[in-house]
Design a protein around this motif. Structure first.
Motif, PDB file in Angstrom:
ATOM      1  N   ASN A 184     -10.495  -8.878  -6.764  1.00  0.00           N
ATOM      2  CA  ASN A 184     -10.412  -9.247  -8.182  1.00  0.00           C
ATOM      3  C   ASN A 184      -9.471  -8.339  -8.947  1.00  0.00           C
ATOM      4  O   ASN A 184      -8.693  -8.784  -9.773  1.00  0.00           O
ATOM      5  CB  ASN A 184     -11.793  -9.159  -8.837  1.00  0.00           C
ATOM      6  N   TYR A 185      -9.590  -7.044  -8.654  1.00  0.00           N
ATOM      7  CA  TYR A 185      -8.727  -6.088  -9.368  1.00  0.00           C
ATOM      8  C   TYR A 185      -7.265  -6.340  -9.055  1.00  0.00           C
ATOM      9  O   TYR A 185      -6.413  -6.320  -9.937  1.00  0.00           O
ATOM     10  CB  TYR A 185      -9.083  -4.645  -8.979  1.00  0.00           C
ATOM     11  N   LEU A 186      -6.992  -6.564  -7.756  1.00  0.00           N
ATOM     12  CA  LEU A 186      -5.594  -6.771  -7.372  1.00  0.00           C
ATOM     13  C   LEU A 186      -5.054  -8.057  -7.996  1.00  0.00           C
ATOM     14  O   LEU A 186      -3.941  -8.092  -8.505  1.00  0.00           O
ATOM     15  CB  LEU A 186      -5.458  -6.820  -5.843  1.00  0.00           C
ATOM     16  N   GLU A 187      -5.903  -9.096  -7.995  1.00  0.00           N
ATOM     17  CA  GLU A 187      -5.453 -10.369  -8.564  1.00  0.00           C
ATOM     18  C   GLU A 187      -5.180 -10.246 -10.058  1.00  0.00           C
ATOM     19  O   GLU A 187      -4.299 -10.891 -10.602  1.00  0.00           O
ATOM     20  CB  GLU A 187      -6.486 -11.475  -8.293  1.00  0.00           C
ATOM     21  N   SER A 188      -5.954  -9.369 -10.725  1.00  0.00           N
ATOM     22  CA  SER A 188      -5.717  -9.244 -12.171  1.00  0.00           C
ATOM     23  C   SER A 188      -4.615  -8.222 -12.463  1.00  0.00           C
ATOM     24  O   SER A 188      -4.408  -7.824 -13.601  1.00  0.00           O
ATOM     25  CB  SER A 188      -7.016  -8.878 -12.890  1.00  0.00           C
ATOM     26  N   VAL A 245       0.862  -1.191   0.000  1.00  0.00           N
ATOM     27  CA  VAL A 245       0.000   0.000   0.000  1.00  0.00           C
ATOM     28  C   VAL A 245       0.893   1.234   0.000  1.00  0.00           C
ATOM     29  O   VAL A 245       1.881   1.299   0.735  1.00  0.00           O
ATOM     30  CB  VAL A 245      -0.905  -0.001   1.256  1.00  0.00           C
ATOM     31  N   PHE A 246       0.556   2.202  -0.871  1.00  0.00           N
ATOM     32  CA  PHE A 246       1.212   3.513  -0.849  1.00  0.00           C
ATOM     33  C   PHE A 246       0.209   4.543  -0.378  1.00  0.00           C
ATOM     34  O   PHE A 246      -0.991   4.445  -0.691  1.00  0.00           O
ATOM     35  CB  PHE A 246       1.649   3.936  -2.261  1.00  0.00           C
ATOM     36  N   LYS A 247       0.701   5.554   0.329  1.00  0.00           N
ATOM     37  CA  LYS A 247      -0.170   6.677   0.672  1.00  0.00           C
ATOM     38  C   LYS A 247       0.527   7.986   0.293  1.00  0.00           C
ATOM     39  O   LYS A 247       1.690   8.205   0.641  1.00  0.00           O
ATOM     40  CB  LYS A 247      -0.509   6.650   2.168  1.00  0.00           C
ATOM     41  N   PHE A 248      -0.203   8.817  -0.451  1.00  0.00           N
ATOM     42  CA  PHE A 248       0.299  10.135  -0.811  1.00  0.00           C
ATOM     43  C   PHE A 248      -0.596  11.195  -0.183  1.00  0.00           C
ATOM     44  O   PHE A 248      -1.809  11.202  -0.401  1.00  0.00           O
ATOM     45  CB  PHE A 248       0.303  10.318  -2.331  1.00  0.00           C
ATOM     46  N   GLY A 249      -0.005  12.111   0.569  1.00  0.00           N
ATOM     47  CA  GLY A 249      -0.773  13.175   1.211  1.00  0.00           C
ATOM     48  C   GLY A 249      -0.932  14.382   0.298  1.00  0.00           C
ATOM     49  O   GLY A 249      -0.448  14.389  -0.846  1.00  0.00           O
ATOM     50  N   GLY A 250      -1.613  15.402   0.820  1.00  0.00           N
ATOM     51  CA  GLY A 250      -1.936  16.594   0.032  1.00  0.00           C
ATOM     52  C   GLY A 250      -0.728  17.252  -0.605  1.00  0.00           C
ATOM     53  O   GLY A 250      -0.762  17.672  -1.776  1.00  0.00           O
ATOM     54  N   ALA A 251       0.390  17.334   0.137  1.00  0.00           N
ATOM     55  CA  ALA A 251       1.573  18.027  -0.388  1.00  0.00           C
ATOM     56  C   ALA A 251       2.162  17.295  -1.592  1.00  0.00           C
ATOM     57  O   ALA A 251       2.800  17.905  -2.450  1.00  0.00           O
ATOM     58  CB  ALA A 251       2.623  18.157   0.715  1.00  0.00           C
ATOM     59  N   GLY A 265       4.851  -6.707  -6.793  1.00  0.00           N
ATOM     60  CA  GLY A 265       3.557  -7.277  -6.364  1.00  0.00           C
ATOM     61  C   GLY A 265       2.432  -6.304  -6.640  1.00  0.00           C
ATOM     62  O   GLY A 265       2.637  -5.262  -7.264  1.00  0.00           O
ATOM     63  N   SER A 266       1.230  -6.635  -6.145  1.00  0.00           N
ATOM     64  CA  SER A 266       0.107  -5.746  -6.455  1.00  0.00           C
ATOM     65  C   SER A 266       0.109  -4.523  -5.530  1.00  0.00           C
ATOM     66  O   SER A 266       0.755  -4.514  -4.480  1.00  0.00           O
ATOM     67  CB  SER A 266      -1.204  -6.507  -6.390  1.00  0.00           C
ATOM     68  N   LEU A 267      -0.643  -3.497  -5.957  1.00  0.00           N
ATOM     69  CA  LEU A 267      -0.513  -2.191  -5.291  1.00  0.00           C
ATOM     70  C   LEU A 267      -1.867  -1.507  -5.132  1.00  0.00           C
ATOM     71  O   LEU A 267      -2.663  -1.453  -6.066  1.00  0.00           O
ATOM     72  CB  LEU A 267       0.411  -1.306  -6.150  1.00  0.00           C
ATOM     73  N   LEU A 268      -2.091  -0.965  -3.937  1.00  0.00           N
ATOM     74  CA  LEU A 268      -3.241  -0.097  -3.699  1.00  0.00           C
ATOM     75  C   LEU A 268      -2.694   1.255  -3.248  1.00  0.00           C
ATOM     76  O   LEU A 268      -1.819   1.315  -2.386  1.00  0.00           O
ATOM     77  CB  LEU A 268      -4.152  -0.695  -2.627  1.00  0.00           C
ATOM     78  N   VAL A 269      -3.190   2.335  -3.875  1.00  0.00           N
ATOM     79  CA  VAL A 269      -2.664   3.666  -3.581  1.00  0.00           C
ATOM     80  C   VAL A 269      -3.763   4.530  -2.960  1.00  0.00           C
ATOM     81  O   VAL A 269      -4.841   4.689  -3.539  1.00  0.00           O
ATOM     82  CB  VAL A 269      -2.148   4.350  -4.878  1.00  0.00           C
ATOM     83  N   VAL A 270      -3.467   5.067  -1.781  1.00  0.00           N
ATOM     84  CA  VAL A 270      -4.405   5.954  -1.086  1.00  0.00           C
ATOM     85  C   VAL A 270      -3.919   7.389  -1.272  1.00  0.00           C
ATOM     86  O   VAL A 270      -2.743   7.678  -1.046  1.00  0.00           O
ATOM     87  CB  VAL A 270      -4.429   5.606   0.426  1.00  0.00           C
ATOM     88  N   ILE A 271      -4.834   8.266  -1.693  1.00  0.00           N
ATOM     89  CA  ILE A 271      -4.409   9.655  -1.961  1.00  0.00           C
ATOM     90  C   ILE A 271      -5.342  10.625  -1.226  1.00  0.00           C
ATOM     91  O   ILE A 271      -6.545  10.401  -1.117  1.00  0.00           O
ATOM     92  CB  ILE A 271      -4.423   9.940  -3.485  1.00  0.00           C
ATOM     93  N   SER A 272      -4.747  11.708  -0.716  1.00  0.00           N
ATOM     94  CA  SER A 272      -5.523  12.754  -0.028  1.00  0.00           C
ATOM     95  C   SER A 272      -5.977  13.819  -1.023  1.00  0.00           C
ATOM     96  O   SER A 272      -5.587  13.793  -2.193  1.00  0.00           O
ATOM     97  CB  SER A 272      -4.656  13.482   0.994  1.00  0.00           C
ATOM     98  N   ALA A 273      -6.700  14.795  -0.496  1.00  0.00           N
ATOM     99  CA  ALA A 273      -7.087  15.959  -1.294  1.00  0.00           C
ATOM    100  C   ALA A 273      -5.826  16.740  -1.660  1.00  0.00           C
ATOM    101  O   ALA A 273      -4.824  16.695  -0.958  1.00  0.00           O
ATOM    102  CB  ALA A 273      -8.020  16.831  -0.470  1.00  0.00           C
TER     103      ALA A 273
END
Ligand code: ASP
Ligand code: MG
Length: 426
Positions: A177-181, A3-9, A31-39
């Protein structure tokens, strides 16, 4: 998966958005990736200002215009191809329209906090739509997910509590499903929805927590929070320029530091990671060569002291006027009602006591009378600075007492709490 997280800056302008793309390409393919992003940038504050104007039924066009222009300017700079700029503009306009219909439907007799949660999260929705479109144009296989369909919460508006079981189920239905694909998931921090699908938020700066929730429920191998600082420092470099970077930090220490005011990660972030033993990396999005700070379960690392600061603290002091010694039992009995989870420390001596708390106490007339009757003088101080030291070394206390006038403190070998007037730097 990670998992990645990107903040506002990290998404505050077109160049920053491009940089996020580069980081995902360079570091996200393991590997597979989920990205969390702020405003983007300071857009959450801008949305709060907009909401206040709306709530007072004042003309909100200038706040609203500023928010629209901010996002539109970014896409005009980001997409050179006219067709792409048009498509990106369409994506934004659809969200702007959605929001405008929320503005139109405001009922002033309803709950302000509920409305807050309906509106504020659009900062995240706009930002993630835009970044996802940019990444897609750069050739990445991304899918945009609405976190309100995944993070299930109760209805505690503005500081909602996660329903972990319901969220786990949604993670299975909406994400696996998305991550697996092999798709990269782009989603929002900070937002969720209750069981009736009414939007909720997890508290300001809550995107780190969102990333930790996803990491926990997806059993991530690791999580990286990309920041505009090198990693976790042992103190605030604006106050102590000789601040040192932690290469490693234990979950326990990171949780304590963030709880006591170190703003580098949201205090709720650690627990879901610790539970599944998922390492958290805090790294710079500006200087990606540096490895930053790794927070994990290992405790036997070189221990250096850390100093955190938190403002807005409260101190209640009771001092004996009658030269009688403190009748501990009696005073504890009458103060029973003021003790709460917000209390930081209680300091007794034979002439009186002080109680430091995160929140001001509300003292009833009855209690004031009893305090008076027992011969105590009451003093209440607000908006104090708390200086919290973890793993103190032998000269830290001296350094602190030289710099601030300390009103009350509690110290032992492992931790020190000091309360001081914030402006009173000696
Ligand atoms: N955008 C939200 C805020 O500024 C959440 C976050 O950035 O973590 O509070
Ligand atoms: Mg933010």
């Amino acid at each position: 998966m990670q998992v990645f997280k990107f903040g506002g800056a990290s998404v505050k302008d077109a160049d920053s958005v491009c940089n996020v793309g580069k980081i995902i390409e360079q570091f996200g393919s393991d590997g597979s990736l989920l990205v969390v992003i702020s405003a983007m940038g300071k857009m959450t504050n801008a949305f709060e200002a907009l909401l206040n104007t709306l709530w007072k039924s004042e003309n909100y066009m200038s706040e609203w215009g500023r928010i629209r222009k901010y996002h539109l300017d970014i896409i005009y700079e980001l997409f050179e191809e006219e067709q792409n700029a048009i498509e990106a503009e369409e994506i934004l306009l659809a969200l702007f329209n959605e929001l405008e219909s929320v503005f139109m439907s405001i009922e002033h007799n309803k709950n302000y906090d509920e409305l807050y949660d309906k509106i504020i999260g659009y900062g995240e929705l706009l930002s993630t739509r835009l970044v996802a479109y940019h990444l897609m144009q750069s050739g990445l296989d991304v899918v945009w997910i609405d976190a309100r369909k995944v993070i299930v919460t109760d209805s505690s508006w503005r500081s909602a509590n996660v329903d972990w079981d319901a969220t786990q189920k949604r993670v299975g239905e909406e994400l696996l499903n998305y991550l697996e694909s092999g798709k990269i998931i782009i989603t929002q921090g900070f937002i969720g929805a209750n069981a009736e699908m009414s939007p909720t938020t997890l508290g300001r700066e809550g995107s780190d927590y969102s990333a930790a929730i996803f990491a926990n429920l997806l059993n991530a191998k690791k999580i990286t929070i990309w920041k505009d600082v090198q990693g976790v420092l042992n103190t605030d470099p604006k106050i102590f320029p000789e601040a040192q970077l932690f290469a490693y930090l234990s979950y326990q220490e990171a949780a304590e530091m963030s709880y006591h005011g170190a703003s580098v990660i949201h205090p709720k972030t650690i627990k879901p990671l610790q539970e599944k033993n998922i390492p958290l990396y805090v790294r710079s999005f500006l200087d990606t060569q540096k490895s930053g700070t790794c927070i994990d379960n290992t405790v036997s690392r070189k221990i250096i002291p850390s100093i955190s600061f938190r403002r807005g603290m409260y101190l209640m002091m009771l001092e004996s006027k009658s030269f009688g010694f403190l009748e501990t039992q009696k005073i504890l009995e009458i103060l029973k009602g003021v003790f709460s989870d917000e209390v930081l420390f209680v300091h007794f001596n034979r002439m009186g006591l002080s109680i430091a708390s995160e929140e001001k106490f509300s003292l009833s007339d009855d209690l004031l009378e009893q305090i008076n009757f027992l011969g105590f003088e009451l003093k209440e101080l607000n908006d104090l600075l708390m200086i919290y030291v973890k793993n103190p070394d032998s000269n830290i206390e001296q350094v602190i007492r030289k710099r601030w006038r300390i009103l009350s403190s509690q110290t032992d070998k492992y931790r020190m709490y000091f309360l001081a007037e914030p402006e009173e730097i000696i």
